[in-house]
Scaffold this active site. Sequence first.
Site, PDB file in Angstrom:
ATOM      1  N   SER A 146       0.858  -1.184   0.000  1.00 31.68           N
ATOM      2  CA  SER A 146       0.000   0.000   0.000  1.00 31.68           C
ATOM      3  C   SER A 146       0.895   1.234   0.000  1.00 31.68           C
ATOM      4  CB  SER A 146      -0.869   0.004   1.263  1.00 31.68           C
ATOM      5  OG  SER A 146      -1.512   1.250   1.443  1.00 31.68           O
ATOM      6  N   TYR A 159      -2.900  -0.820  10.460  1.00 28.96           N
ATOM      7  CA  TYR A 159      -2.869  -1.089   9.017  1.00 28.96           C
ATOM      8  C   TYR A 159      -1.538  -0.637   8.417  1.00 28.96           C
ATOM      9  CZ  TYR A 159      -4.317  -1.084   4.097  1.00 28.96           C
ATOM     10  OH  TYR A 159      -4.404  -1.316   2.734  1.00 28.96           O
TER      11      TYR A 159
END
Length: 255
Positions: A146, A159
């Site tokens: 990501s 996350y």
Amino acid sequence: MTAGLFDLTGRRALLTGSSQGIGLALARGLAEAGAQVVLNGRDPAKLEAARAGLAASGLAAEVAAFDVTEAAAAEAALAEIEARLGPVDILVNNAGITRRMPALDVLPAVWHEILRTNLDGVFFVAQAAARRMTARGRGKIINIASVQSDLARPGTAPYATSKGGVRMLTRALCAEWAARGVQVNAIAPGYFATELTRPLVEDAEFTAWLARRTPAGRWGRVEELVGACVFLAAPASDFVNGQMLYVDGGMTAVV
Ligand code: NDP
């Protein structure tokens, strides 16, 4: 010279978390490039719907339901898929979750759930696949990282930590498996409209911020990740290893 560089005919690909969203779009793309794809998720009904959707476009797919957080389940699944279909040449480690909340409110169970899915799961499935790939001297592992492998945002501590881990895991596995014919790379998507990001897509203020912050000025479309995935799955990337390819509309190139 360039013929076949992006051809996946005769290759078999397992994509974790591919009953919807990015994983399903990548499965469609790899299938269109010639691969036999194996869809994964925990919910068999969602998997069947995804399989039927691909079949409606003339793309055959197999399914293998298992939970990536269970190392024994991952090992059993790889053994079952290879016995049933043949070697898994390509693994896309895509399954991932998030829960957005202030770091001060993150309970241990939430922390562990996110790390177990996004980081432990990537390792366990990669390990099960690579036991077989290294023995054959050939394989492609593509981890879905990501922009949050590099960039943090309030509300995303577990996350972002997990995705930072995926970046280093990609490098560490390259260090061990490159000489045995396995390429381990990552794709770092920017912001793409999926079920995972629905609360952000529906937040007009966030979407306006994203459009200002991203040079391309918009959300990504999941099909826009396919080219990077085909490249990293195909012979074109045989000497590319340990890298993270950003597909983010320019977000990480600018302040
Ligand atoms: P979705 O929530 O739309 O899909 C997640 C998929 O993962 C589902 O198929 C889900 O199926 C599966 N899954 C979740 N937990 C497990 C598990 N323990 N074992 C097996 N499968 C599991 O997410 P996206 O498509 O948006 O995201 C896919 C990946 O891309 C994630 O790793 C995410 O972090 C990453 N990413 C997404 C971005 C975005 O903007 N959307 C940006 C950057 C990265 P089921 O629940 O049935 O198991």
